[in-house]
Design a protein around this motif. Sequence first.
Motif, PDB file in Angstrom:
ATOM      1  N   ASP A   1      19.140  33.159  42.315  1.00 42.46           N
ATOM      2  CA  ASP A   1      19.368  34.293  43.049  1.00 42.46           C
ATOM      3  C   ASP A   1      18.765  35.486  42.207  1.00 42.46           C
ATOM      4  O   ASP A   1      17.958  36.422  42.642  1.00 42.46           O
ATOM      5  CB  ASP A   1      20.611  34.581  43.439  1.00 42.46           C
ATOM      6  CG  ASP A   1      21.274  33.578  44.649  1.00 42.46           C
ATOM      7  OD1 ASP A   1      20.493  33.035  45.137  1.00 42.46           O
ATOM      8  OD2 ASP A   1      22.369  33.759  44.809  1.00 42.46           O
TER       9      ASP A   1
ATOM     10  N   MET B   1      26.970  41.137  39.545  1.00 46.87           N
ATOM     11  CA  MET B   1      27.811  40.105  40.317  1.00 46.87           C
ATOM     12  C   MET B   1      29.312  40.149  39.736  1.00 46.87           C
ATOM     13  O   MET B   1      30.224  39.946  40.417  1.00 46.87           O
ATOM     14  CB  MET B   1      27.240  38.916  39.609  1.00 46.87           C
ATOM     15  CG  MET B   1      25.926  38.515  40.362  1.00 46.87           C
ATOM     16  SD  MET B   1      24.842  36.792  39.555  1.00 46.87           S
ATOM     17  CE  MET B   1      23.302  37.006  40.087  1.00 46.87           C
TER      18      MET B   1
ATOM     19  N   ALA C   1      14.830  35.448  42.283  1.00 46.34           N
ATOM     20  CA  ALA C   1      14.604  36.000  43.493  1.00 46.34           C
ATOM     21  C   ALA C   1      14.637  37.502  43.551  1.00 46.34           C
ATOM     22  O   ALA C   1      13.714  38.031  43.972  1.00 46.34           O
ATOM     23  CB  ALA C   1      15.284  35.494  44.612  1.00 46.34           C
ATOM     24  N   VAL C   2      15.534  38.305  43.026  1.00 47.93           N
ATOM     25  CA  VAL C   2      15.831  39.715  43.209  1.00 47.93           C
ATOM     26  C   VAL C   2      14.602  40.153  42.088  1.00 47.93           C
ATOM     27  O   VAL C   2      13.972  41.450  42.749  1.00 47.93           O
ATOM     28  CB  VAL C   2      17.058  39.987  42.456  1.00 47.93           C
ATOM     29  CG1 VAL C   2      17.133  41.445  42.095  1.00 47.93           C
ATOM     30  CG2 VAL C   2      18.194  39.743  43.446  1.00 47.93           C
TER      31      VAL C   2
ATOM     32  N   TRP D   1      20.712  43.973  48.307  1.00 47.30           N
ATOM     33  CA  TRP D   1      21.413  43.519  46.868  1.00 47.30           C
ATOM     34  C   TRP D   1      21.108  44.581  45.777  1.00 47.30           C
ATOM     35  O   TRP D   1      21.535  44.382  44.719  1.00 47.30           O
ATOM     36  CB  TRP D   1      20.583  42.151  46.457  1.00 47.30           C
ATOM     37  CG  TRP D   1      19.023  42.262  46.322  1.00 47.30           C
ATOM     38  CD1 TRP D   1      18.299  42.973  45.218  1.00 47.30           C
ATOM     39  CD2 TRP D   1      18.211  41.866  47.098  1.00 47.30           C
ATOM     40  NE1 TRP D   1      16.918  42.843  45.528  1.00 47.30           N
ATOM     41  CE2 TRP D   1      16.812  42.229  46.545  1.00 47.30           C
ATOM     42  CE3 TRP D   1      18.157  41.399  48.586  1.00 47.30           C
ATOM     43  CZ2 TRP D   1      15.419  42.185  47.365  1.00 47.30           C
ATOM     44  CZ3 TRP D   1      17.177  40.850  48.842  1.00 47.30           C
ATOM     45  CH2 TRP D   1      15.727  41.469  48.509  1.00 47.30           C
TER      46      TRP D   1
ATOM     47  N   GLN E   1      24.723  33.016  34.927  1.00 49.65           N
ATOM     48  CA  GLN E   1      24.164  33.850  36.038  1.00 49.65           C
ATOM     49  C   GLN E   1      22.816  34.405  35.796  1.00 49.65           C
ATOM     50  O   GLN E   1      22.169  34.494  36.705  1.00 49.65           O
ATOM     51  CB  GLN E   1      25.230  35.029  36.160  1.00 49.65           C
ATOM     52  CG  GLN E   1      26.362  34.800  36.562  1.00 49.65           C
ATOM     53  CD  GLN E   1      27.587  35.962  36.587  1.00 49.65           C
ATOM     54  OE1 GLN E   1      27.436  36.498  35.550  1.00 49.65           O
ATOM     55  NE2 GLN E   1      28.479  35.758  37.245  1.00 49.65           N
TER      56      GLN E   1
ATOM     57  N   ALA F   1      20.253  32.252  37.220  1.00 55.64           N
ATOM     58  CA  ALA F   1      20.505  31.508  38.569  1.00 55.64           C
ATOM     59  C   ALA F   1      19.271  31.917  39.420  1.00 55.64           C
ATOM     60  O   ALA F   1      18.453  32.822  39.213  1.00 55.64           O
ATOM     61  CB  ALA F   1      21.843  32.222  39.267  1.00 55.64           C
TER      62      ALA F   1
ATOM     63  N   GLU G   1      21.870  42.367  36.417  1.00 58.29           N
ATOM     64  CA  GLU G   1      22.198  41.889  37.695  1.00 58.29           C
ATOM     65  C   GLU G   1      23.336  40.777  37.441  1.00 58.29           C
ATOM     66  O   GLU G   1      24.029  40.585  38.342  1.00 58.29           O
ATOM     67  CB  GLU G   1      21.049  40.670  38.185  1.00 58.29           C
ATOM     68  CG  GLU G   1      20.039  41.310  38.976  1.00 58.29           C
ATOM     69  CD  GLU G   1      20.435  41.755  40.127  1.00 58.29           C
ATOM     70  OE1 GLU G   1      20.953  40.795  41.110  1.00 58.29           O
ATOM     71  OE2 GLU G   1      20.775  43.108  40.556  1.00 58.29           O
TER      72      GLU G   1
END
Length: 217
Positions: free
Chosen positions: A166, A115, A169-170, A47, A161, A164, A111
Amino acid sequence: MTHRPLILPIFALALALFAGAAWFVSRPNTQIATVPPEVAEALVRPWSPVLGPENAPVTIVEFFDPACEACRAFHPIVKDIMAEHGDAVRVVVRYTPFHGEVSEVAIRVLESARMQGVFEPVMDALMREQPRWASHGGMRPDLIIRIAGEAGLDVAAAEAQIRAPDVVAVLNQDRADVEAVGVRQTPTFFVNERPLDPFGEVELRALVAEEVRRAGS
């Protein structure tokens, strides 16, 4: 009894050993110092934002804090290196939130920009305007998403976003990788898994040029 007949063989052996040692010391150093495999695995994640061609033979990994003044100073240098070497070089960005909340807010916005496919212009804008939102005299994380919006970020979509799972997690994985790699300052660079040491603009340009030559040979 005399030891005279042994003198010549011993002298010849000593001469041979000396010649061998001299060759060992003076031979070209063909070994390239790279990081251990377990560290190399933590340098790039699927990612991670990539600037430049995905299949470039030379990869610069930059551990980057968007609120870091030195990262801002190196931003145009890295872009100039990419322009100089064209399709031979790509840059992988790793997040390193050493400046606390303001860094984390900027990373979440970046991030969201990744996206939305506008990572590079948003990164450029945040670096250019960094003194406005990351001044040591007064951090202004509220300005970050506004600046990003002016650079093409869909702010309404970004509001969801940046929260989120995700994105969380990043951030968590990048923090773990920073620890695993042993990054202590930003920016920290690796070029084809070779650490930039000593650190400096001249050294970074030289290391990239060397790897580009090796990739083309």
